[in-house]
Design a protein around this motif. Structure first.
Motif, PDB file in Angstrom:
ATOM      1  N   LYS A 173     -42.156   0.253 -72.683  1.00 45.64           N
ATOM      2  CA  LYS A 173     -40.640   0.149 -72.977  1.00 45.64           C
ATOM      3  C   LYS A 173     -40.672   0.243 -74.703  1.00 45.64           C
ATOM      4  O   LYS A 173     -41.347  -0.488 -75.470  1.00 45.64           O
ATOM      5  CB  LYS A 173     -39.923  -1.084 -72.573  1.00 45.64           C
ATOM      6  N   ASN A 174     -40.192   1.510 -74.975  1.00 41.70           N
ATOM      7  CA  ASN A 174     -40.133   1.617 -76.757  1.00 41.70           C
ATOM      8  C   ASN A 174     -41.310   1.857 -77.255  1.00 41.70           C
ATOM      9  O   ASN A 174     -41.586   2.044 -78.120  1.00 41.70           O
ATOM     10  CB  ASN A 174     -39.391   0.516 -77.462  1.00 41.70           C
ATOM     11  N   TYR A 175     -42.652   1.946 -76.381  1.00 38.45           N
ATOM     12  CA  TYR A 175     -43.756   2.392 -76.830  1.00 38.45           C
ATOM     13  C   TYR A 175     -43.798   4.001 -77.263  1.00 38.45           C
ATOM     14  O   TYR A 175     -42.998   4.800 -76.523  1.00 38.45           O
ATOM     15  CB  TYR A 175     -44.876   2.121 -75.961  1.00 38.45           C
ATOM     16  N   VAL A 176     -44.567   4.650 -78.289  1.00 37.09           N
ATOM     17  CA  VAL A 176     -44.471   5.772 -78.507  1.00 37.09           C
ATOM     18  C   VAL A 176     -45.740   6.496 -78.303  1.00 37.09           C
ATOM     19  O   VAL A 176     -46.761   6.203 -78.705  1.00 37.09           O
ATOM     20  CB  VAL A 176     -44.214   6.118 -79.973  1.00 37.09           C
ATOM     21  N   ALA A 177     -45.799   7.505 -77.702  1.00 34.20           N
ATOM     22  CA  ALA A 177     -46.901   8.529 -77.263  1.00 34.20           C
ATOM     23  C   ALA A 177     -46.749   9.936 -78.006  1.00 34.20           C
ATOM     24  O   ALA A 177     -45.824  10.107 -78.472  1.00 34.20           O
ATOM     25  CB  ALA A 177     -47.216   8.683 -76.013  1.00 34.20           C
ATOM     26  N   PHE A 178     -47.891  10.317 -77.995  1.00 35.24           N
ATOM     27  CA  PHE A 178     -47.870  11.803 -78.853  1.00 35.24           C
ATOM     28  C   PHE A 178     -48.666  12.948 -78.317  1.00 35.24           C
ATOM     29  O   PHE A 178     -49.653  12.692 -77.082  1.00 35.24           O
ATOM     30  CB  PHE A 178     -48.855  11.694 -80.222  1.00 35.24           C
ATOM     31  N   TRP A 179     -48.152  14.176 -78.495  1.00 28.92           N
ATOM     32  CA  TRP A 179     -48.976  15.318 -77.915  1.00 28.92           C
ATOM     33  C   TRP A 179     -48.761  16.441 -79.167  1.00 28.92           C
ATOM     34  O   TRP A 179     -48.643  16.128 -80.289  1.00 28.92           O
ATOM     35  CB  TRP A 179     -48.517  15.744 -76.776  1.00 28.92           C
ATOM     36  N   LYS A 180     -48.865  17.941 -78.786  1.00 29.01           N
ATOM     37  CA  LYS A 180     -48.543  18.850 -79.683  1.00 29.01           C
ATOM     38  C   LYS A 180     -49.332  18.793 -80.873  1.00 29.01           C
ATOM     39  O   LYS A 180     -48.872  18.857 -82.005  1.00 29.01           O
ATOM     40  CB  LYS A 180     -47.225  19.106 -79.865  1.00 29.01           C
ATOM     41  N   GLY A 181     -50.795  18.648 -80.631  1.00 25.08           N
ATOM     42  CA  GLY A 181     -51.781  18.766 -81.916  1.00 25.08           C
ATOM     43  C   GLY A 181     -51.974  17.501 -82.513  1.00 25.08           C
ATOM     44  O   GLY A 181     -52.549  17.288 -83.567  1.00 25.08           O
ATOM     45  N   ILE A 182     -50.971  16.107 -82.411  1.00 23.46           N
ATOM     46  CA  ILE A 182     -51.422  14.914 -82.884  1.00 23.46           C
ATOM     47  C   ILE A 182     -52.710  14.477 -82.371  1.00 23.46           C
ATOM     48  O   ILE A 182     -52.751  14.146 -81.076  1.00 23.46           O
ATOM     49  CB  ILE A 182     -50.218  13.997 -82.784  1.00 23.46           C
ATOM     50  N   LYS A 183     -53.319  13.952 -83.156  1.00 21.67           N
ATOM     51  CA  LYS A 183     -54.816  13.484 -82.978  1.00 21.67           C
ATOM     52  C   LYS A 183     -54.655  12.051 -82.705  1.00 21.67           C
ATOM     53  O   LYS A 183     -54.314  11.335 -83.657  1.00 21.67           O
ATOM     54  CB  LYS A 183     -55.835  13.848 -83.953  1.00 21.67           C
ATOM     55  N   VAL A 184     -55.332  11.339 -81.570  1.00 19.26           N
ATOM     56  CA  VAL A 184     -55.343  10.122 -81.074  1.00 19.26           C
ATOM     57  C   VAL A 184     -56.736   9.723 -80.954  1.00 19.26           C
ATOM     58  O   VAL A 184     -57.216  10.295 -80.154  1.00 19.26           O
ATOM     59  CB  VAL A 184     -54.333   9.676 -79.965  1.00 19.26           C
ATOM     60  N   GLU A 185     -57.281   8.771 -81.599  1.00 18.58           N
ATOM     61  CA  GLU A 185     -58.639   8.638 -81.758  1.00 18.58           C
ATOM     62  C   GLU A 185     -58.814   6.845 -81.873  1.00 18.58           C
ATOM     63  O   GLU A 185     -57.846   6.355 -82.543  1.00 18.58           O
ATOM     64  CB  GLU A 185     -59.339   9.214 -82.669  1.00 18.58           C
ATOM     65  N   LYS A 186     -59.655   6.395 -81.277  1.00 19.63           N
ATOM     66  CA  LYS A 186     -60.139   4.923 -81.235  1.00 19.63           C
ATOM     67  C   LYS A 186     -60.932   4.666 -82.332  1.00 19.63           C
ATOM     68  O   LYS A 186     -61.943   5.545 -82.367  1.00 19.63           O
ATOM     69  CB  LYS A 186     -60.617   4.572 -79.947  1.00 19.63           C
TER      70      LYS A 186
END
Length: 94
Positions: A81-94
């Protein structure tokens, strides 16, 4: 620490992400709100509910509907709930 970046700018970073269907969902308080603009776009997921979107703007460049969140998710998706996820070239890394 998990980070979301686009155009060499950190959009969000957190150790409290939730992973759902391979996507990292960042807590709302971990996003850098100055880069996020509300969008009129909405989509539906049969088990998560209705998603709302943000357009990302960095240094004058826009990435339309590149982030999404569930303001009122269905019961099985309450953890995002209200957490935000990304796509379309946004890089997510740990």
């Amino acid at each position: 620490m998990t980070k979301a970046t686009w155009n060499n700018v950190i959009l969000a970073e957190s150790d409290q992400c939730e992973i759902v269907e391979g996507n990292y969902y960042f807590p709302h308080d971990s996003i850098k709100k100055e880069y996020f603009k509300e969008s009129d776009t909405h989509t539906n997921c049969f088990w998560k509910g209705e998603a709302s979107y943000y357009t990302i703007e960095v240094n004058g460049e826009e990435n339309k509907d590149a982030a999404w969140y569930y303001p009122t998710p269905k019961e099985k998706a309450q953890n995002i709930k209200n957490y935000v996820a990304f796509w379309k070239g946004i890089k997510v890394e740990k």
